[in-house]
Design a protein around this motif. Structure first.
Motif, PDB file in Angstrom:
ATOM      1  N   PHE A 123       0.823  -1.209   0.000  1.00  0.00           N
ATOM      2  CA  PHE A 123       0.000   0.000   0.000  1.00  0.00           C
ATOM      3  C   PHE A 123       0.856   1.257   0.000  1.00  0.00           C
ATOM      4  CE2 PHE A 123      -3.695  -2.471   1.949  1.00  0.00           C
ATOM      5  CZ  PHE A 123      -4.323  -2.588   0.715  1.00  0.00           C
ATOM      6  N   ASN A 124       1.952   1.253   0.726  1.00  0.00           N
ATOM      7  CA  ASN A 124       2.822   2.419   0.736  1.00  0.00           C
ATOM      8  C   ASN A 124       3.500   2.629  -0.599  1.00  0.00           C
ATOM      9  OD1 ASN A 124       2.384   3.456   3.247  1.00  0.00           O
ATOM     10  ND2 ASN A 124       3.979   2.237   4.211  1.00  0.00           N
ATOM     11  N   TYR A 125       3.746   1.567  -1.324  1.00  0.00           N
ATOM     12  CA  TYR A 125       4.419   1.698  -2.615  1.00  0.00           C
ATOM     13  C   TYR A 125       3.463   2.187  -3.696  1.00  0.00           C
ATOM     14  CZ  TYR A 125       7.186   0.524  -6.707  1.00  0.00           C
ATOM     15  OH  TYR A 125       7.863   0.582  -7.878  1.00  0.00           O
ATOM     16  N   PRO A 132       1.239   9.608  -1.871  1.00  0.00           N
ATOM     17  CA  PRO A 132       1.094  10.298  -0.585  1.00  0.00           C
ATOM     18  C   PRO A 132       0.054  11.407  -0.687  1.00  0.00           C
ATOM     19  CG  PRO A 132       3.099  10.972  -1.672  1.00  0.00           C
ATOM     20  CD  PRO A 132       2.530   9.839  -2.490  1.00  0.00           C
ATOM     21  N   LEU A 133      -0.570  11.688   0.409  1.00  0.00           N
ATOM     22  CA  LEU A 133      -1.594  12.722   0.427  1.00  0.00           C
ATOM     23  C   LEU A 133      -0.932  14.096   0.297  1.00  0.00           C
ATOM     24  CD1 LEU A 133      -3.867  11.402   3.285  1.00  0.00           C
ATOM     25  CD2 LEU A 133      -4.258  11.247   0.841  1.00  0.00           C
ATOM     26  N   THR A 134      -1.515  14.929  -0.543  1.00  0.00           N
ATOM     27  CA  THR A 134      -0.976  16.276  -0.724  1.00  0.00           C
ATOM     28  C   THR A 134      -1.791  17.253   0.097  1.00  0.00           C
ATOM     29  OG1 THR A 134      -2.360  16.587  -2.669  1.00  0.00           O
ATOM     30  CG2 THR A 134      -0.137  15.769  -3.042  1.00  0.00           C
TER      31      THR A 134
END
Length: 52
Positions: free
Chosen positions: A26-28, A32-34
């Motif tokens: 999931f991290n890959y 990322p949230l902006t």
């Protein structure tokens, strides 16, 4: 029954490894949230700039 203890630890180890793999996946793949940048019209102009 002490004979069942290795099976319990094996199940916990498999659960830990699968959740760790899911976490890395999931991290890959998820970006990322902006953070939303505030627009300049909302800034107050009453404050003076202290850097000259």
């Amino acid at each position: 029954m002490p004979q069942m203890a290795p099976l319990l630890w094996l199940n916990l180890f498999i659960f830990f490894c699968s959740s760790l793999i899911l976490f890395f996946i999931f991290n890959y793949f998820l970006p990322p949230l902006t953070k939303m940048k505030p627009s300049p019209k909302h800034q107050t102009t009453k404050e003076l700039n202290w850097k000259w």
